[in-house]
Design an enzyme around this catalytic site. Sequence first.
Site, PDB file in Angstrom:
ATOM      1  N   ASP A  37       1.095  -1.225  -0.157  1.00 19.19           N
ATOM      2  CA  ASP A  37       0.225   0.146  -0.007  1.00 19.19           C
ATOM      3  C   ASP A  37       0.974   1.158   0.158  1.00 19.19           C
ATOM      4  O   ASP A  37       1.774   1.350   0.701  1.00 19.19           O
ATOM      5  CB  ASP A  37      -0.998   0.046   1.226  1.00 19.19           C
ATOM      6  CG  ASP A  37      -2.098   1.007   1.156  1.00 19.19           C
ATOM      7  OD1 ASP A  37      -3.005   0.556   1.066  1.00 19.19           O
ATOM      8  OD2 ASP A  37      -1.637   2.281   1.097  1.00 19.19           O
ATOM      9  N   ILE A  38       0.686   1.995  -0.971  1.00 16.66           N
ATOM     10  CA  ILE A  38       1.365   3.372  -1.078  1.00 16.66           C
ATOM     11  C   ILE A  38       1.280   4.515   0.095  1.00 16.66           C
ATOM     12  O   ILE A  38       1.956   5.137   0.384  1.00 16.66           O
ATOM     13  CB  ILE A  38       1.150   4.322  -2.427  1.00 16.66           C
ATOM     14  CG1 ILE A  38       2.163   4.897  -2.868  1.00 16.66           C
ATOM     15  CG2 ILE A  38      -0.149   4.873  -2.340  1.00 16.66           C
ATOM     16  CD1 ILE A  38       2.469   5.409  -4.298  1.00 16.66           C
ATOM     17  N   HIS A 107     -10.302  -5.453  -2.950  1.00 17.23           N
ATOM     18  CA  HIS A 107      -8.754  -5.837  -2.301  1.00 17.23           C
ATOM     19  C   HIS A 107      -8.961  -6.188  -1.059  1.00 17.23           C
ATOM     20  O   HIS A 107      -9.809  -5.762  -0.338  1.00 17.23           O
ATOM     21  CB  HIS A 107      -8.006  -4.496  -2.501  1.00 17.23           C
ATOM     22  CG  HIS A 107      -8.895  -3.086  -2.123  1.00 17.23           C
ATOM     23  ND1 HIS A 107      -9.746  -2.752  -2.835  1.00 17.23           N
ATOM     24  CD2 HIS A 107      -8.467  -2.632  -0.994  1.00 17.23           C
ATOM     25  CE1 HIS A 107     -10.160  -1.483  -1.990  1.00 17.23           C
ATOM     26  NE2 HIS A 107      -9.425  -1.560  -1.196  1.00 17.23           N
ATOM     27  N   HIS A 109      -6.830  -6.135   2.550  1.00 20.67           N
ATOM     28  CA  HIS A 109      -5.811  -5.230   3.130  1.00 20.67           C
ATOM     29  C   HIS A 109      -5.232  -6.500   4.213  1.00 20.67           C
ATOM     30  O   HIS A 109      -5.681  -7.302   4.961  1.00 20.67           O
ATOM     31  CB  HIS A 109      -6.045  -4.352   4.095  1.00 20.67           C
ATOM     32  CG  HIS A 109      -6.896  -3.066   3.468  1.00 20.67           C
ATOM     33  ND1 HIS A 109      -6.074  -2.060   3.189  1.00 20.67           N
ATOM     34  CD2 HIS A 109      -7.910  -2.994   2.852  1.00 20.67           C
ATOM     35  CE1 HIS A 109      -6.810  -1.052   2.381  1.00 20.67           C
ATOM     36  NE2 HIS A 109      -8.036  -1.653   2.413  1.00 20.67           N
TER      37      HIS A 109
HETATM   38  P1  5GP Z   1      -9.937   1.144   0.780  1.00 24.83           P
HETATM   39  O1  5GP Z   1      -9.950   2.272   1.772  1.00 24.83           O
HETATM   40  O2  5GP Z   1     -10.360   1.165  -0.702  1.00 24.83           O
HETATM   41  O3  5GP Z   1     -10.066  -0.137   1.439  1.00 24.83           O
HETATM   42  O4  5GP Z   1      -8.249   0.906   0.557  1.00 24.83           O
HETATM   43  C1  5GP Z   1      -7.695   1.601  -0.635  1.00 24.83           C
HETATM   44  C2  5GP Z   1      -6.250   1.555  -0.359  1.00 24.83           C
HETATM   45  O5  5GP Z   1      -5.460   1.765  -1.444  1.00 24.83           O
HETATM   46  C3  5GP Z   1      -5.659   2.464   0.863  1.00 24.83           C
HETATM   47  O6  5GP Z   1      -5.076   1.951   1.770  1.00 24.83           O
HETATM   48  C4  5GP Z   1      -4.740   3.480  -0.146  1.00 24.83           C
HETATM   49  O7  5GP Z   1      -3.688   3.794   0.684  1.00 24.83           O
HETATM   50  C5  5GP Z   1      -4.284   2.427  -1.269  1.00 24.83           C
HETATM   51  N1  5GP Z   1      -3.980   3.202  -2.559  1.00 24.83           N
HETATM   52  C6  5GP Z   1      -4.405   4.228  -2.852  1.00 24.83           C
HETATM   53  N2  5GP Z   1      -3.783   4.546  -4.079  1.00 24.83           N
HETATM   54  C7  5GP Z   1      -2.834   3.723  -4.096  1.00 24.83           C
HETATM   55  C8  5GP Z   1      -1.933   3.547  -5.255  1.00 24.83           C
HETATM   56  O8  5GP Z   1      -1.949   4.267  -6.315  1.00 24.83           O
HETATM   57  N3  5GP Z   1      -0.817   2.538  -5.092  1.00 24.83           N
HETATM   58  C9  5GP Z   1      -1.067   1.791  -4.091  1.00 24.83           C
HETATM   59  N4  5GP Z   1       0.049   0.743  -3.857  1.00 24.83           N
HETATM   60  N5  5GP Z   1      -1.916   1.739  -3.007  1.00 24.83           N
HETATM   61  C10 5GP Z   1      -2.874   2.903  -3.190  1.00 24.83           C
END
Ligand code: 5GP
Length: 146
Positions: A37-38, A107, A109
């Site tokens: 995660d970035i 996705h 985590h």
């Molecule tokens: P969500 O909140 O949708 O479950 O998680 C999305 C995740 O994707 C977040 O933890 C966020 O930091 C990560 N994320 C967002 N943009 C990018 C990206 O461009 N690259 C990577 N590796 N992770 C990302």
Amino acid sequence: MSLDGTYDEANIFALILQGKIPATKLYEDDDTFAFLDIMPQTRGHALVISKWSKARNLLEMEDEALAQVMATVKKVATAIREALNPDGIQIAQFNGAPAGQTIFHLHVHILPRWEGDPKGFVAHGHGGQADVAQLQALADEIRAHL
Ligand code: 5GP
């Protein structure tokens, strides 16, 4: 965006799968892709996605794709444990914006956790966007166990 909607072919994870934006890869097989995660919540925060499913969330996910993703979650979590020696490992998955979902390609985590560290999720992770060279070094440590 919430539970209902159509899959956006230009979402960030679709672009990563197409090689249009970079990602720090941990593991890949025919059906799944794992990367760091970035904006990490913890050191070693990883994500696992399906390479072929167009599911936006768990409710839309094919059972086969789900099984493939979870097998990779287990594989990568095991490598993270061996590499980073966390006290616990949290597995999380959000469905719909009110539940914290921001990217609408399913996705999972993987969050290594250490005793005494803050729990939960914070917007944009701890410290915002990670340094790419540091992420790569961390990925090398984890990949050595895969
Ligand atoms: P969500 O909140 O949708 O479950 O998680 C999305 C995740 O994707 C977040 O933890 C966020 O930091 C990560 N994320 C967002 N943009 C990018 C990206 O461009 N690259 C990577 N590796 N992770 C990302």
